[in-house]
Design an enzyme around this catalytic site. Structure first.
Site, PDB file in Angstrom:
ATOM      1  N   GLU A   1       4.181 -12.253  65.705  1.00 46.22           N
ATOM      2  CA  GLU A   1       5.475 -12.084  64.599  1.00 46.22           C
ATOM      3  C   GLU A   1       5.285 -13.651  63.778  1.00 46.22           C
ATOM      4  O   GLU A   1       6.308 -14.090  63.481  1.00 46.22           O
ATOM      5  CB  GLU A   1       6.756 -11.878  65.025  1.00 46.22           C
ATOM      6  CG  GLU A   1       6.490 -10.662  65.689  1.00 46.22           C
ATOM      7  CD  GLU A   1       7.935 -10.027  65.986  1.00 46.22           C
ATOM      8  OE1 GLU A   1       8.885 -10.442  65.582  1.00 46.22           O
ATOM      9  OE2 GLU A   1       8.221  -8.816  66.906  1.00 46.22           O
TER      10      GLU A   1
ATOM     11  N   GLU B   1      11.972  -8.449  73.753  1.00 47.50           N
ATOM     12  CA  GLU B   1      13.279  -8.873  73.692  1.00 47.50           C
ATOM     13  C   GLU B   1      14.114  -8.442  75.084  1.00 47.50           C
ATOM     14  O   GLU B   1      15.101  -8.422  74.871  1.00 47.50           O
ATOM     15  CB  GLU B   1      13.867  -8.985  72.567  1.00 47.50           C
ATOM     16  CG  GLU B   1      13.090  -9.423  71.345  1.00 47.50           C
ATOM     17  CD  GLU B   1      13.977  -9.627  70.081  1.00 47.50           C
ATOM     18  OE1 GLU B   1      15.160  -9.197  70.071  1.00 47.50           O
ATOM     19  OE2 GLU B   1      13.391  -9.988  69.039  1.00 47.50           O
TER      20      GLU B   1
HETATM   21  C1  XIL Z   1      12.928  -7.182  61.871  1.00 49.20           C
HETATM   22  C2  XIL Z   1      12.498  -6.817  60.419  1.00 49.20           C
HETATM   23  O1  XIL Z   1      11.683  -7.605  59.858  1.00 49.20           O
HETATM   24  C3  XIL Z   1      13.586  -6.312  59.702  1.00 49.20           C
HETATM   25  O2  XIL Z   1      13.406  -5.662  58.339  1.00 49.20           O
HETATM   26  C4  XIL Z   1      14.815  -5.664  60.294  1.00 49.20           C
HETATM   27  O3  XIL Z   1      15.814  -5.728  59.683  1.00 49.20           O
HETATM   28  C5  XIL Z   1      15.078  -6.007  61.930  1.00 49.20           C
HETATM   29  O4  XIL Z   1      13.998  -6.470  62.488  1.00 49.20           O
HETATM   30  N1  XIL Z   1      11.784  -9.440  65.921  1.00 49.20           N
HETATM   31  C6  XIL Z   1      11.006  -8.250  66.183  1.00 49.20           C
HETATM   32  C7  XIL Z   1      10.998  -7.646  65.031  1.00 49.20           C
HETATM   33  O5  XIL Z   1      10.432  -7.924  67.241  1.00 49.20           O
HETATM   34  O6  XIL Z   1      11.022  -6.320  65.040  1.00 49.20           O
HETATM   35  C8  XIL Z   1      12.060  -7.972  63.728  1.00 49.20           C
HETATM   36  O7  XIL Z   1      11.748  -7.263  62.781  1.00 49.20           O
HETATM   37  C9  XIL Z   1      12.272  -9.741  63.724  1.00 49.20           C
HETATM   38  C10 XIL Z   1      12.527 -10.277  65.090  1.00 49.20           C
END
Ligand code: XIL
Length: 356
Positions: A259, A153
């Protein structure tokens, strides 16, 4: 005699059909896929839940830590590293023949407060810390972690500009170049990804990403792949997803759907920012979601050349545990398995598309 053979034939056909049906049923997602199928997981939860573990082992051959490999978990304070959970997860992955994917080295939301405080005051310190952290971490797991989200990000939520984070403010966009170079030096065979969200729908952001990739390549920065987080919504058009994936694939880099989940409701991309449009999951919605999952696999297979298919990873795999509900404070059903850990129509549609 003739009749006897006829009965035998019918009997055998029946048996073969039943057996092959059972065989297909007993195959997990990974068994029917030509590329790795992964999931993010909270490792403590996985250890404690036998049913969850069984599903995980049967269906996935790649594993990503949901939070346990983020900077705040691995380096909670200046004095020590916390390798314990990472070691455990890697041992689990090796026992079960799963690929380990490292998420994530540099991410604004994964940066612990102590690093932010120190880094804001001392450019040199931050510069050194970045190097030391990546060398220690990637070096320790050299050969054990197949690929890393080196930078996560790094672009603003909307549009194509660099995200203004501690890293960018203090080190400039150079932090991205450096992070990739250090990771490559620490483990030359690890695949190194840039990972982001909404790049499958926001073409301005995609353009920013593609410009960045071009720049990285022209400076010989060792980037191997692009991660599309692919947290999508039912109404993100397939045509747009197809277009953006195709554009990214044209870079020649590996493409990871890193994801994946598919929600019905909306949010504004910020914590607690959910907008609850749907309160209940109907049968029609389940079928529509199954179709969307099926299309996603079909698009991935169609526009990403085989040798660039790094795999598809889900972000949690059950509607019970999904981060969506916790993070956006919303009710939703984004996964292949339901709240009771049973398969949804989406599971079968996804599997069918993998098979075809
Ligand atoms: C999220 C987790 O799933 C949560 O448990 C945490 O509170 C916040 O992060 N993009 C990403 C992940 O790259 O690392 C994130 O994961 C979700 C969005």
């Amino acid at each position: 005699m003739k009749r006897y053979f006829c009965y035998m034939l019918i009997g055998c056909t029946f048996l073969v059909t039943i057996l092959s049906f059972n065989f297909l049923e007993s195959q997990g997602l990974k068994d029917v896929s030509s590329f790795p199928i992964g999931t993010a997981i909270n490792f403590d939860q996985l250890k404690a839940d036998a049913k969850l573990k069984k599903i995980q082992i049967e269906n996935f051959n790649s594993i990503t830590a949901e939070n346990d490999m983020k900077m705040y978990s691995v380096k909670p304070n200046e004095k020590e590293y916390n390798w314990d959970k990472v070691d455990q997860m890697i041992a689990y992955a090796q026992r079960n023949k799963q690929r380990v994917f490292g998420h994530t080295l540099v991410w604004h939301s994964g940066t612990p407060d102590w690093v932010k405080e120190k880094g804001r005051k001392d450019t040199l310190w931050l510069d050194n810390f970045l190097k030391e952290y990546i060398f220690d971490y990637v070096g320790r797991y050299k050969g054990k972690v197949d690929g890393w989200d080196v930078v996560n990000e790094g672009l603003e939520t909307k549009g194509g500009d660099y995200r203004k984070t501690l890293w960018y403010d203090v080190l400039g966009k150079n932090y991205i170049y450096k992070a990739f170079r250090y990771a490559h030096q620490a483990d030359p065979s690890a695949k190194l990804f840039y990972n982001d969200f909404n790049i499958e729908r926001d073409t301005l952001k995609l353009r920013g990403l593609l410009n960045m990739v071009k720049e990285l390549k022209s400076e010989n920065v060792p980037i191997s792949g692009i991660g599309f987080q692919m947290h999508i919504r039912m109404d993100i058009p397939d045509e747009v997803i197809e277009y953006t994936l195709k554009m990214a694939a044209e870079t020649g880099l590996l493409i990871h759907l890193s994801e994946v989940d598919i929600i019905f409701n909306e949010h504004d991309d910020t914590r607690n920012g959910g907008i609850q449009n749907f309160n209940e999951l109907t049968e029609e919605m389940k079928i529509a979601q199954a179709k969307k999952y099926e299309s996603l696999v079909n698009i991935y297979k169609k526009v990403v050349p085989k040798e660039q298919q790094y795999g598809i990873t889900f972000w949690d795999f059950t509607d019970r545990d999904t981060w969506i509900k916790r993070f956006f404070k919303i009710k939703d059903w984004p996964c292949l398995f339901d709240e009771n850990l049973e398969t949804k129509p989406a599971y079968y549609a996804f599997k069918k598309a993998l098979q075809n």
